[in-house]
Design an enzyme around this catalytic site. Structure first.
Site, PDB file in Angstrom:
ATOM      1  N   GLU A 107       0.687  -1.025  -0.374  1.00 53.91           N
ATOM      2  CA  GLU A 107       0.128  -0.205  -0.018  1.00 53.91           C
ATOM      3  C   GLU A 107       0.670   1.216  -0.337  1.00 53.91           C
ATOM      4  O   GLU A 107       0.552   1.965   1.085  1.00 53.91           O
ATOM      5  CB  GLU A 107      -0.993   0.066   1.111  1.00 53.91           C
ATOM      6  CG  GLU A 107      -1.918   1.105   1.363  1.00 53.91           C
ATOM      7  CD  GLU A 107      -2.452   1.754   2.200  1.00 53.91           C
ATOM      8  OE1 GLU A 107      -3.144   0.186   3.502  1.00 53.91           O
ATOM      9  OE2 GLU A 107      -3.018   2.884   2.390  1.00 53.91           O
ATOM     10  N   HIS A 163       2.050   4.459  -2.128  1.00 54.13           N
ATOM     11  CA  HIS A 163       1.796   5.294  -3.222  1.00 54.13           C
ATOM     12  C   HIS A 163       2.822   6.640  -3.723  1.00 54.13           C
ATOM     13  O   HIS A 163       3.352   6.795  -3.394  1.00 54.13           O
ATOM     14  CB  HIS A 163       0.625   6.203  -1.746  1.00 54.13           C
ATOM     15  CG  HIS A 163      -0.541   5.730  -1.083  1.00 54.13           C
ATOM     16  ND1 HIS A 163      -1.682   4.682  -1.743  1.00 54.13           N
ATOM     17  CD2 HIS A 163      -1.004   5.543   0.007  1.00 54.13           C
ATOM     18  CE1 HIS A 163      -2.055   4.136  -0.421  1.00 54.13           C
ATOM     19  NE2 HIS A 163      -2.110   4.398   0.550  1.00 54.13           N
ATOM     20  N   ASP A 199       2.568   2.397   3.899  1.00 53.55           N
ATOM     21  CA  ASP A 199       1.229   3.413   3.265  1.00 53.55           C
ATOM     22  C   ASP A 199       1.990   4.349   3.266  1.00 53.55           C
ATOM     23  O   ASP A 199       2.048   5.441   3.880  1.00 53.55           O
ATOM     24  CB  ASP A 199       0.954   3.657   4.495  1.00 53.55           C
ATOM     25  CG  ASP A 199      -0.373   4.118   4.793  1.00 53.55           C
ATOM     26  OD1 ASP A 199      -0.433   4.355   2.960  1.00 53.55           O
ATOM     27  OD2 ASP A 199      -1.742   4.369   4.849  1.00 53.55           O
ATOM     28  N   HIS A 208      -9.844   1.766   0.138  1.00 50.58           N
ATOM     29  CA  HIS A 208      -8.178   2.404   0.327  1.00 50.58           C
ATOM     30  C   HIS A 208      -9.463   3.928   0.845  1.00 50.58           C
ATOM     31  O   HIS A 208     -10.523   3.645   0.289  1.00 50.58           O
ATOM     32  CB  HIS A 208      -7.114   2.638  -0.593  1.00 50.58           C
ATOM     33  CG  HIS A 208      -6.198   4.248   0.118  1.00 50.58           C
ATOM     34  ND1 HIS A 208      -6.872   5.354   0.872  1.00 50.58           N
ATOM     35  CD2 HIS A 208      -5.007   3.606   0.419  1.00 50.58           C
ATOM     36  CE1 HIS A 208      -5.673   5.515   1.486  1.00 50.58           C
ATOM     37  NE2 HIS A 208      -4.285   4.970   1.538  1.00 50.58           N
TER      38      HIS A 208
HETATM   39 MN    MN Z   1      -2.606   4.681   1.993  1.00 51.21          MN
END
Ligand code: MN
Length: 319
Positions: A11, A13, A282, A159
């Site tokens: 996950e 980004h 993340d 998400h």
């Molecule tokens: Mn995230």
């Protein structure tokens, strides 16, 4: 480093420069340090991964992605952004893989773009941010996307994004100025994404598409912790052949994104089993280092540690 396990984080980004131009209000505001790292899909990002010992990032577009646009704009931006993401992965195929951004405001086109991204660009699935122009994804209009994901045998990553404006107004607004994270990682993200997950089970979409696979970050947004009670509640309303627990545990995977807690990990293992849990950071909303440090002290057997850090992701994403 001898014996370091291979680490996949899924996950993670980035921000596409063209998509970013369409963001407004609080969606357009990022802390400078986060903004800088979101836009770096090259040497700076890789150096940060190297420093932490993260081998592969599965990249996805930062929230709210394409979910708050009109259909035509979302379709156009999806193609352009996914093509650019393809080039990013192609430049560093041993360090990056990708989840597609799909134009959910135009569901049929979103299904087609998912298929194009998977079959032509080698992407591993798609990541969808929050509600689509105020609609939860269980709405029947979005089912062509689930049908296609199941047919392609790729997961959809649900998400969070900033909650629905009516929810912000009714539940959160009096604390938002002082505690902006109330809408995000501290609480609002969790409530909305967990609700998305619950509604998806209730919709019957998993009966329609038995091969459908959903990933939720942040250790399942609280759902594994609540599973016993949620299941008990829905047993009172039981309609289909499958309990909430069975549907959740058969179709959902969770990741550790931004949630490096032994207690949460052990709880998820007890409810879902280690095969359904995958490591994530993340990045860059969360730093790589604390996630990577945590992997060194996981209360897991060597076999389970391999599953969490790479094996489960390899299997689910066919890496
Ligand atoms: Mn995230």
């Amino acid at each position: 480093m001898a014996g370091k396990p291979y680490i996949i984080a899924l996950e993670e980004h980035y921000l596409d420069a063209e998509v970013k131009q369409h963001y407004t209000g609080s969606d357009a505001r990022q802390a400078p340090r986060v903004a800088e790292r979101l836009e770096d899909v090259g040497q700076g990002r890789i150096a940060d991964m190297d420093a932490a010992g993260i081998d592969l990032q599965v990249l996805s577009h930062a929230n709210p992605g394409l979910q708050k646009m009109d259909g035509d704009t979302a379709i156009r931006l999806a193609r352009a952004a996914n093509d650019r993401l393809y080039e990013t992965v192609r430049a560093h195929p041993d360090r990056f893989a990708a989840f597609a951004a799909i134009p959910t405001p135009a569901p049929a086109a979103a299904a087609d773009e998912l298929e194009r991204a998977v079959t032509q660009l080698g992407f591993k699935g798609a990541l969808v941010n929050g509600l689509t122009n105020g609609l939860f994804l269980d709405d029947k209009r979005f089912w062509p996307i689930f049908e296609r994901a199941a047919a392609l045998d790729v997961p959809l990553y649900l998400h969070p994004a900033i909650p629905h404006p009516a929810v912000v107004e009714a539940y959160y607004k009096d604390y938002v100025d002082k505690f902006p994270s109330l809408l995000r990682a501290a609480w609002g993200f969790t409530v909305e994404t967990a609700t998305q997950g619950v509604r998806l089970v209730l919709s019957g979409v998993f009966d329609a598409y038995p091969n459908l696979k959903i990933i939720i970050g942040h250790f399942g947004e609280g759902l594994p912790f609540l599973l016993w009670r949620v299941n008990m509640g829905f047993e009172r309303d039981r309609q289909g052949s499958k309990s909430f627990r069975d549907a959740f545990c058969e179709h959902f995977y969770v990741t550790t994104s931004g949630f490096f807690s032994d207690a949460a990990l052990l709880h998820c293992m007890m409810e879902m089993g280690i095969d359904r849990i995958m490591f994530s950071v993340d990045y860059p909303f969360v730093d790589n280092a604390p996630g990577a440090e945590w992997t060194k002290t996981l209360p897991l057997s060597p076999e389970d540690k391999e599953k969490l850090l790479n094996g489960n992701a390899r299997r689910l994403l066919k890496l």
